[in-house]
Design a protein around this motif. Structure first.
Motif, mmCIF file in Angstrom:
data_model
loop_
_atom_site.group_PDB
_atom_site.id
_atom_site.type_symbol
_atom_site.label_atom_id
_atom_site.label_comp_id
_atom_site.label_asym_id
_atom_site.label_seq_id
_atom_site.Cartn_x
_atom_site.Cartn_y
_atom_site.Cartn_z
ATOM 1 N N THR A 11 7.784 46.976 -47.520
ATOM 2 C CA THR A 11 8.131 46.920 -46.107
ATOM 3 C C THR A 11 9.604 47.239 -45.927
ATOM 4 O O THR A 11 10.423 46.968 -46.798
ATOM 5 N N ALA A 70 8.300 46.158 -41.278
ATOM 6 C CA ALA A 70 7.321 47.185 -40.925
ATOM 7 C C ALA A 70 6.818 47.847 -42.209
ATOM 8 O O ALA A 70 7.581 48.118 -43.130
ATOM 9 N N THR A 71 5.531 48.079 -42.278
ATOM 10 C CA THR A 71 4.939 48.650 -43.478
ATOM 11 C C THR A 71 5.488 50.046 -43.751
ATOM 12 O O THR A 71 5.470 50.910 -42.874
ATOM 13 N N CYS A 101 8.851 42.678 -33.031
ATOM 14 C CA CYS A 101 7.799 42.024 -32.248
ATOM 15 C C CYS A 101 8.337 41.652 -30.873
ATOM 16 O O CYS A 101 7.647 41.792 -29.856
ATOM 17 N N ILE A 116 -0.399 45.942 -43.328
ATOM 18 C CA ILE A 116 0.385 45.994 -42.102
ATOM 19 C C ILE A 116 1.737 45.343 -42.276
ATOM 20 O O ILE A 116 1.978 44.580 -43.203
ATOM 21 N N THR A 118 4.835 43.954 -39.128
ATOM 22 C CA THR A 118 4.766 43.412 -37.772
ATOM 23 C C THR A 118 5.728 44.163 -36.866
ATOM 24 O O THR A 118 6.797 44.578 -37.310
ATOM 25 N N SER A 155 1.700 44.668 -35.475
ATOM 26 C CA SER A 155 0.600 45.598 -35.652
ATOM 27 C C SER A 155 -0.454 45.290 -34.607
ATOM 28 O O SER A 155 -0.686 44.124 -34.266
ATOM 29 N N LEU A 162 -5.918 50.925 -35.684
ATOM 30 C CA LEU A 162 -4.610 50.350 -36.018
ATOM 31 C C LEU A 162 -3.473 51.191 -35.454
ATOM 32 O O LEU A 162 -3.396 52.402 -35.661
ATOM 33 N N GLN A 180 0.777 50.677 -35.427
ATOM 34 C CA GLN A 180 1.792 49.811 -36.013
ATOM 35 C C GLN A 180 3.167 50.066 -35.409
ATOM 36 O O GLN A 180 3.528 51.191 -35.092
#
Length: 598
Positions: free
Chosen positions: A72, A76-77, A446, A564, A566, A568, A575, A577
């Motif tokens: 990450t 975030a992925t 987020c 995932i 965040t 997501s 999905l 993201q």
């Protein structure tokens, strides 16, 4: 992805990210060397020990690897590191592979990749570039290899190589439109090859006359160091060309710059209260104080400019200007401005913190072409629109250097995730579209997504149901407790109280972090919700009453096979993201609403 940078530009982009790993109190050092070439000779992969690590860079970016191999960047992925040495993107495509003969294969191209630790091999025979500050290359080995000495903190010998492999891959993946800085020197062949694009200027802050011969639209980020570096260059441009040049500012706050969005909002409120002059004064203050862009400092700057602080605070709390900023971000994506700073000179892209000489060369050419149009009878009034009358509205997709392997279309994949029947929700259960949000109360991205979700609810009404699922990330120290407290508040007072607490936490993330303890800060917010028994809530935290429910939310993602970060969003199982603009959600939601009912 097409890698078009020269070796120097490639090194700068790579080192700009790698060099910021230099932290105080190093316990050893490692040397990375990268020299990309197009050799196709085979090399076997290696077995990688998935030893978890987390590195917080001085600019605030967090790169982390967990025991399952998930990588990450700021929560975030980015992708997945596999034990066979492959690093894959979120969609499963292979980004890079660490090979047994000391090479890094990046998207099919081989690159020399060596790890030397002064505790293992010694570095006395290795010519290195020590980047401090990371502004330019200090030296280069005769073979053309570019190296950087990187202090390593708190890492075991088993994951020195893993860390640098991941960081190097992330850096290489961002070459072209560097996402934390830009390119210092443009490719020479880009002078005449850039397509003509129609980049609108309406509604954006401007300096210079509307009938200027050359209009420069800049996509910028107040927390980007390269954007700051180019500010005095633009001042030289204004001084040199006077009324022949107009500067137009567009926002493109990058997602891993934590305070870039709120800084952009502050600048837009200055525009709203004091017009263009107020915007440009705030613009200068923000770039002069890039390391101090939190809310407390932004209020100080607003006071310094004589803004109405009550109006300023209300605009910041309500994210009054976020929709306009997101519209700029959507425009940036459409015209191919993937990094900052990106300039469009009369519709042609010009990327990076360029020297004044590069601007002069481009502007002189654009001005000469505009003068010829004026001489042929085109009035200066409305010249920009006439120059771009036949320009394209979207940037062309970049052509890959090598034909890519066929990839499955994952855009329509639906993950089977329980609908969170016991989770907090907004909207009717009969809604044709259900959006499940997997979120972390301490994640700045987020928080940034909250007004977008509110806009979705307002736009679609009863056609959309929003379900909140907890996904606290392990490196956010109070995210788990916030998740448990939110469920206790819902248990006591229902969904309405949950969403009130939800909004309070995201509006006051900084206050919670600054409290004597995070729990004190969270409980102080809980006290603002009518009817909540705070003592009972504290006992629930002590007894971990809702820990299992939070874990169940996280397990739902793993069971579905999704990877995932965040935030997501699963839109009827599809999905999406990250803190994306409203238009990205709108596209998927509209497709779901138009789909035939099964």
């Amino acid at each position: 992805m097409t890698i078009r940078c020269s070796l120097a530009a490639r090194a700068l982009a790579c080192l700009a990210l790698i060099s910021v790993l230099a932290l105080a109190g190093c316990g050893g050092s490692a040397t990375l060397a990268a020299n990309t070439n197009t050799s196709d000779r085979a090399a076997s992969s290696v077995s990688v020990v998935l030893a978890p690590f987390r590195v917080t860079l001085p600019n605030g970016v967090v790169i982390a690897l967990d025991a399952a191999g998930a990588v990450t960047v700021d929560g975030a992925t980015f992708g997945t590191l596999h034990d066979d040495g492959r690093l894959s993107a979120a969609d499963g495509t292979t980004i890079a592979t660490l090979l047994a003969d000391g090479q890094l294969s990046f998207r099919g191209e081989l690159s020399t990749f060596r790890i030397q630790s002064d505790q293992l091999l010694g570095a006395e025979n290795e010519e290195t570039i020590v980047v401090a500050p990371p502004d330019r290359l200090e030296s280069r080995s005769p073979s053309g290899e570019v190296t950087a000495q990187v202090p390593v903190v708190g890492l075991t010998e088993t994951n020195h190589a893993t860390l640098l492999f991941v960081v190097a891959s992330i850096a290489l993946d961002r070459i072209g439109a560097d996402q934390d800085g830009g390119t210092d020197v443009a490719d020479a062949d880009e002078d005449t090859s850039e397509p003509l694009l129609r980049v609108p200027v309406e509604g954006a802050p401007q300096r210079g006359p509307t009938d200027a011969l050359v209009t420069i639209v800049v996509f910028s980020d107040f927390q980007c160091p390269f954007c700051s570096r180019v500010v005095p260059t633009l001042e030289q441009v204004v001084d040199r060309y006077g009324h022949d040049v107009r500067i137009v500012f567009r926002h493109n706050p990058l997602p891993f710059h934590q305070n870039a969005m709120i800084a952009a909002e502050a600048s837009m409120e200055a525009l709203a209260q004091q017009g263009p002059a107020g915007f440009w004064r705030m613009h200068d203050i923000l770039f002069e104080n890039q390391q101090a862009l939190d809310m407390t400092n932004l209020e100080s700057y607003a006071q310094q400019l004589g803004l109405d602080l009550t109006r300023f605070r209300l605009a910041m709390q309500n994210h009054t200007h976020q929709a306009a900023i997101q519209a700029d971000m959507a425009l940036a994506a459409r015209v191919g401005a993937r990094g900052t700073p990106t300039f469009f000179l009369n519709g042609r892209a010009f990327v990076g913190a360029q020297p004044i000489e590069a601007f002069v060369e481009r502007i002189d050419g654009a001005r000469a072409a505009a003068q010829r149009r004026v001489a042929s009878g085109t009035p200066r009034a409305g010249l920009y629109d006439r120059l771009l009358a036949e320009a394209a509205t979207d940037a062309p997709a970049p052509e890959p250097r090598h034909p890519p392997a066929p990839e499955p279309d994952d855009s329509q994949r639906r993950y089977t995730i329980g609908d969170g029947g016991s989770a907090p929700s907004r909207g009717p259960r009969t809604a044709p579209v259900t959006i499940q949000i997997f979120s972390d109360f301490q994640c700045p991205f987020c928080s940034r997504a909250v007004p977008t979700v509110d806009r979705i609810v307002q736009a679609y009404g009863a056609r959309v149901r929003v379900v909140f699922r907890n996904y606290p990330l392990p490196f956010h120290p109070w995210a788990q407790e916030a998740a448990e407290l939110s469920l206790e508040i819902r248990h006591q007072r229902g969904d309405a109280a949950f969403w009130q607490f939800h909004d309070l936490v995201f509006e006051n993330q900084r206050a919670v972090s600054d409290a004597a303890t995070a729990r004190d800060g969270l409980l102080a917010l809980a006290r603002q919700i009518r009817g909540v028994d705070v003592r009972r809530a504290a006992r629930a935290l002590d007894q971990h009453t809702h820990t299992a429910a939070v874990q169940a939310d996280m397990d739902a993602v793993r069971t579905a096979g999704a990877q995932i970060g965040t935030p997501s969003f699963f839109i009827n199982g599809r999905l999406l993201q990250g803190a994306q603009p409203f238009e990205a959600f709108q596209r998927v939601i509209d497709e779901e609403l138009a789909a035939p009912t099964p």
